[in-house]
Design a protein around this motif. Structure first.
Motif, PDB file in Angstrom:
ATOM      1  N   THR A 131       0.884  -1.047   0.025  1.00 17.10           N
ATOM      2  CA  THR A 131      -0.115  -0.006  -0.104  1.00 17.10           C
ATOM      3  C   THR A 131       0.985   1.250  -0.105  1.00 17.10           C
ATOM      4  O   THR A 131       1.519   1.328   0.996  1.00 17.10           O
ATOM      5  CB  THR A 131      -0.824  -0.063   1.115  1.00 17.10           C
ATOM      6  N   LEU A 132       0.758   2.179  -0.878  1.00 15.01           N
ATOM      7  CA  LEU A 132       1.505   3.268  -1.038  1.00 15.01           C
ATOM      8  C   LEU A 132       0.623   4.378  -1.099  1.00 15.01           C
ATOM      9  O   LEU A 132      -0.086   4.720  -1.939  1.00 15.01           O
ATOM     10  CB  LEU A 132       2.526   3.257  -2.752  1.00 15.01           C
ATOM     11  N   PRO A 133       1.040   5.381   0.020  1.00 15.43           N
ATOM     12  CA  PRO A 133       0.262   6.487   0.083  1.00 15.43           C
ATOM     13  C   PRO A 133       0.415   7.436  -1.221  1.00 15.43           C
ATOM     14  O   PRO A 133       1.419   7.968  -1.179  1.00 15.43           O
ATOM     15  CB  PRO A 133       0.543   7.101   1.440  1.00 15.43           C
ATOM     16  N   ILE A 134      -0.483   8.075  -1.594  1.00 15.56           N
ATOM     17  CA  ILE A 134      -0.520   9.006  -2.912  1.00 15.56           C
ATOM     18  C   ILE A 134      -1.212  10.383  -2.537  1.00 15.56           C
ATOM     19  O   ILE A 134      -0.580  11.161  -2.574  1.00 15.56           O
ATOM     20  CB  ILE A 134      -0.878   8.229  -4.059  1.00 15.56           C
ATOM     21  N   PHE A 135      -2.481  10.094  -2.093  1.00 14.18           N
ATOM     22  CA  PHE A 135      -3.214  11.114  -1.899  1.00 14.18           C
ATOM     23  C   PHE A 135      -4.137  10.964  -0.591  1.00 14.18           C
ATOM     24  O   PHE A 135      -4.857   9.959  -0.711  1.00 14.18           O
ATOM     25  CB  PHE A 135      -4.050  11.579  -2.984  1.00 14.18           C
ATOM     26  N   ASP A 136      -3.790  11.796   0.555  1.00 17.32           N
ATOM     27  CA  ASP A 136      -4.625  11.302   1.629  1.00 17.32           C
ATOM     28  C   ASP A 136      -5.243  12.687   2.288  1.00 17.32           C
ATOM     29  O   ASP A 136      -5.471  12.940   3.276  1.00 17.32           O
ATOM     30  CB  ASP A 136      -4.043  10.703   2.843  1.00 17.32           C
ATOM     31  N   ALA A 137      -5.331  13.894   1.266  1.00 12.84           N
ATOM     32  CA  ALA A 137      -5.743  15.299   1.764  1.00 12.84           C
ATOM     33  C   ALA A 137      -4.954  15.778   3.077  1.00 12.84           C
ATOM     34  O   ALA A 137      -5.605  16.686   3.794  1.00 12.84           O
ATOM     35  CB  ALA A 137      -7.334  15.033   2.096  1.00 12.84           C
ATOM     36  N   GLY A 138      -3.606  15.570   3.179  1.00 11.01           N
ATOM     37  CA  GLY A 138      -2.868  15.978   4.224  1.00 11.01           C
ATOM     38  C   GLY A 138      -3.209  15.359   5.473  1.00 11.01           C
ATOM     39  O   GLY A 138      -2.483  15.927   6.503  1.00 11.01           O
ATOM     40  N   ARG A 139      -3.709  14.045   5.318  1.00 11.64           N
ATOM     41  CA  ARG A 139      -3.992  13.481   6.818  1.00 11.64           C
ATOM     42  C   ARG A 139      -2.567  12.924   7.464  1.00 11.64           C
ATOM     43  O   ARG A 139      -2.531  13.040   8.647  1.00 11.64           O
ATOM     44  CB  ARG A 139      -4.871  12.209   6.586  1.00 11.64           C
ATOM     45  N   ASN A 140      -1.824  12.464   6.643  1.00 12.88           N
ATOM     46  CA  ASN A 140      -0.533  12.088   7.390  1.00 12.88           C
ATOM     47  C   ASN A 140       0.342  13.222   8.045  1.00 12.88           C
ATOM     48  O   ASN A 140       1.141  12.910   8.914  1.00 12.88           O
ATOM     49  CB  ASN A 140       0.293  11.054   6.202  1.00 12.88           C
ATOM     50  N   ARG A 141       0.411  14.135   7.215  1.00 12.28           N
ATOM     51  CA  ARG A 141       1.245  15.390   7.539  1.00 12.28           C
ATOM     52  C   ARG A 141       0.468  15.895   8.720  1.00 12.28           C
ATOM     53  O   ARG A 141       1.443  16.481   9.822  1.00 12.28           O
ATOM     54  CB  ARG A 141       1.275  16.361   6.469  1.00 12.28           C
ATOM     55  N   ALA A 142      -0.780  15.853   8.979  1.00 16.34           N
ATOM     56  CA  ALA A 142      -1.410  16.624  10.050  1.00 16.34           C
ATOM     57  C   ALA A 142      -1.180  15.693  11.204  1.00 16.34           C
ATOM     58  O   ALA A 142      -0.711  16.032  12.481  1.00 16.34           O
ATOM     59  CB  ALA A 142      -2.937  16.519   9.719  1.00 16.34           C
ATOM     60  N   ASN A 143      -1.069  14.361  10.992  1.00 18.62           N
ATOM     61  CA  ASN A 143      -0.836  13.426  11.944  1.00 18.62           C
ATOM     62  C   ASN A 143       0.545  13.557  12.628  1.00 18.62           C
ATOM     63  O   ASN A 143       0.860  13.402  13.778  1.00 18.62           O
ATOM     64  CB  ASN A 143      -1.106  11.916  11.647  1.00 18.62           C
ATOM     65  N   LEU A 144       1.570  13.793  11.875  1.00 16.54           N
ATOM     66  CA  LEU A 144       2.848  13.974  12.192  1.00 16.54           C
ATOM     67  C   LEU A 144       2.949  15.243  12.930  1.00 16.54           C
ATOM     68  O   LEU A 144       3.778  15.310  13.986  1.00 16.54           O
ATOM     69  CB  LEU A 144       3.713  14.117  10.776  1.00 16.54           C
ATOM     70  N   LYS A 145       2.323  16.158  12.353  1.00 16.11           N
ATOM     71  CA  LYS A 145       2.248  17.662  13.230  1.00 16.11           C
ATOM     72  C   LYS A 145       1.765  17.303  14.626  1.00 16.11           C
ATOM     73  O   LYS A 145       2.283  18.113  15.676  1.00 16.11           O
ATOM     74  CB  LYS A 145       1.518  18.844  12.546  1.00 16.11           C
TER      75      LYS A 145
END
Length: 486
Positions: A367-381
């Motif tokens: 499973t390769l994340p391509i588009f998640d509407a910024g969810r992963n970046r927000a989780n990291l923040k």
């Protein structure tokens, strides 16, 4: 023309292929277990406090203390040498509900860690399936229905994640640090509980001694009142002397009622913290019967603060937040999961365990994340901000601990002088009371002088109890804030 393989050669090839599959699976598992994580490197933050305890006339030099061990190395049985108090502490450790909740929290956290640790390994299941189906004649080959039998026995695992980027390992590290934090929380609660039992015991002893002084004062003043009343009735004393003696008697009666109530409340508070009814033989009779506690060496802030369980708890939580960042970073990278099985399959139940029934499957998924509407970046923040919050809480815990120790040391530095001065005051007022009584009996002075001397003596005696209590409670507090050993 192709050469047909013999059954033995076919079996050898299958075994070789199966062996290769098992070797590959082992290699993958080892890679997952010993892979790296993406958590940032952890370095213990600098303590936001001074490197030395405060120094001023309020602080006493403790270089002459014989026992140079730190409080964390002194067990509570070594520190609290009073036998009654030791038995009460044992009762509290067995029955106190806060400590029981803390122990259960540790068990829960340990189980959660084991759950997270299990994710590093594949979950192997044995599955047996038997299928029978029939196709109606109208839908099958001309004129007759078709019945199908299928039996299988498989051993394998499904959706096992290869932890190539350390996501699962980071979550495991977080759970481990949270487990360590709960253990330190239990130690902190235990030290606080021991100190609370000791403090409540001392308050009860002091109030019992205050009650005894009030009762002794009442008896003395009642005797004086009776004497003055007889003299008044004989015309040898004035009504003013009689009323002044009565005020002294009534004041003592008020204090007796007040301290009687206070003693009962102290016993209730002690029973609550102990967590069970207290046997009468474990209750103190007075403050003077309590054996003195040990003097403690303060040590350096860096030595003391990093051994306090509440500080260690805060640091473990900081490490857990650090590991959580690694899990959030790994979410940006591909996730590989494996589903595999090896077993037997046959259309006849009797032929399931005969030769030639072997079956296997191997289904990797990526499973390769391509588009998640910024969810992963927000989780990291979120994880990064959480770490900064916990860092601030860690630093605040160190600052609060530094102040607690400094306050206790400042109080210890002055309590010796207070006790010496209060004892001298009590001795002087006792002598003044005896002299004023003698002068009154000789007719040289009025009863007002006796009354003033008696009030001064009573106040000095109560003050002496308060200072002695403060000194003992201060030692208990020092043991607690210096991270006394459990």
């Amino acid at each position: 023309m192709k050469r047909r393989l013999s059954n033995a050669e076919t079996l050898r090839r299958k075994e070789k292929h199966g062996h290769g599959l098992r070797s590959a699976a082992v290699a993958i598992v080892l890679l997952a277990l010993f892979g790296c994580t993406m958590a940032p490197g952890y370095t213990r933050p600098e303590a936001p406090v001074a490197s030395e305890w405060p120094s001023s006339p309020a602080y006493k030099d403790t270089a002459a203390i014989a026992d140079d061990r730190s409080a964390a190395d002194i067990t509570w049985k070594e520190f609290f040498v009073n036998e009654q108090l030791q038995k009460l502490i044992v009762l509290a450790l067995e029955n106190n509900r806060d400590l029981r909740i803390a122990a259960l929290t540790i068990e829960r956290s340990q189980a959660l860690y084991r759950i997270q640790l299990a994710d590093l390994f594949p979950t192997v299941n044995a599955i047996g399936i038997g299928i029978e189906s029939e196709t109606a004649a109208s839908r099958a080959a001309p004129g007759e229905s078709v019945r199908i039998h299928q039996y299988s026995v498989d051993l394998g695992f499904s959706a096992y994640e290869l932890d190539l980027f350390g996501r699962v390992r980071s979550l495991k590290d977080r759970a481990l640090e949270e487990f360590f934090a709960t253990e330190e929380a239990r130690r902190s609660i235990q030290i606080s509980l021991i100190a609370e039992v000791a403090s409540n015991y001392l308050f009860l002893a002091a109030d019992k001694e205050r009650l005894k002084i009030a009762q002794d004062t009442f008896e003395s003043q009642q005797a004086s009142y009776n004497l003055i009343k007889r003299r008044f009735e004989a015309g040898a004393s004035s009504e003013l002397d009689l009323r002044q003696a009565q005020t002294s008697v009534d004041s003592a009666r008020v204090d007796i009622a007040r301290f009687t109530s206070q003693v009962a409340q102290d016993e209730n508070a002690l029973a609550l913290v102990v967590g069970s009814p207290i046997p009468a033989d474990l209750l103190p009779s007075g403050l003077s019967t309590i054996t003195a506690l040990k003097e403690l060496r303060a040590g350096l802030p860096s030595e003391v603060l990093q051994r306090r369980p509440d500080i260690m708890q805060a640091e473990h939580l900081l490490k857990a937040a650090n590991a959580n960042i690694g899990a959030a970073r790994a979410a940006f990278f591909p996730r590989i999961a494996l589903t595999t099985s090896i077993g037997l399959s046959s259309d006849q139940l009797s032929g399931l365990f005969k030769g030639g029934a072997e079956a296997w499957s191997f289904a990797p998924t990526i499973t390769l994340p391509i588009f998640d509407a910024g969810r992963n970046r927000a989780n990291l923040k979120v994880t990064e901000v959480d770490r900064e919050i916990i860092l601030a809480q860690y630093e605040k815990a160190i600052q609060a601990a530094f102040r607690e120790v400094a306050d206790a040391l400042a109080q210890r530095g002055t309590l010796g002088d207070q006790l010496e001065a209060q004892q001298s005051l009590a001795d002087a007022t006792a002598a003044s009371y005896r002299l004023s009584q003698a002068r009154y009996r000789s007719g040289i002075a009025s009863y007002l002088n006796v009354l003033d001397s008696q009030r001064s003596l009573y106040s000095a005696q109560q003050g002496l109890i308060s200072v002695r209590l403060s000194r003992l409670v201060n030692l208990v507090t020092l043991y607690k804030v210096l991270g006394g050993g459990a």
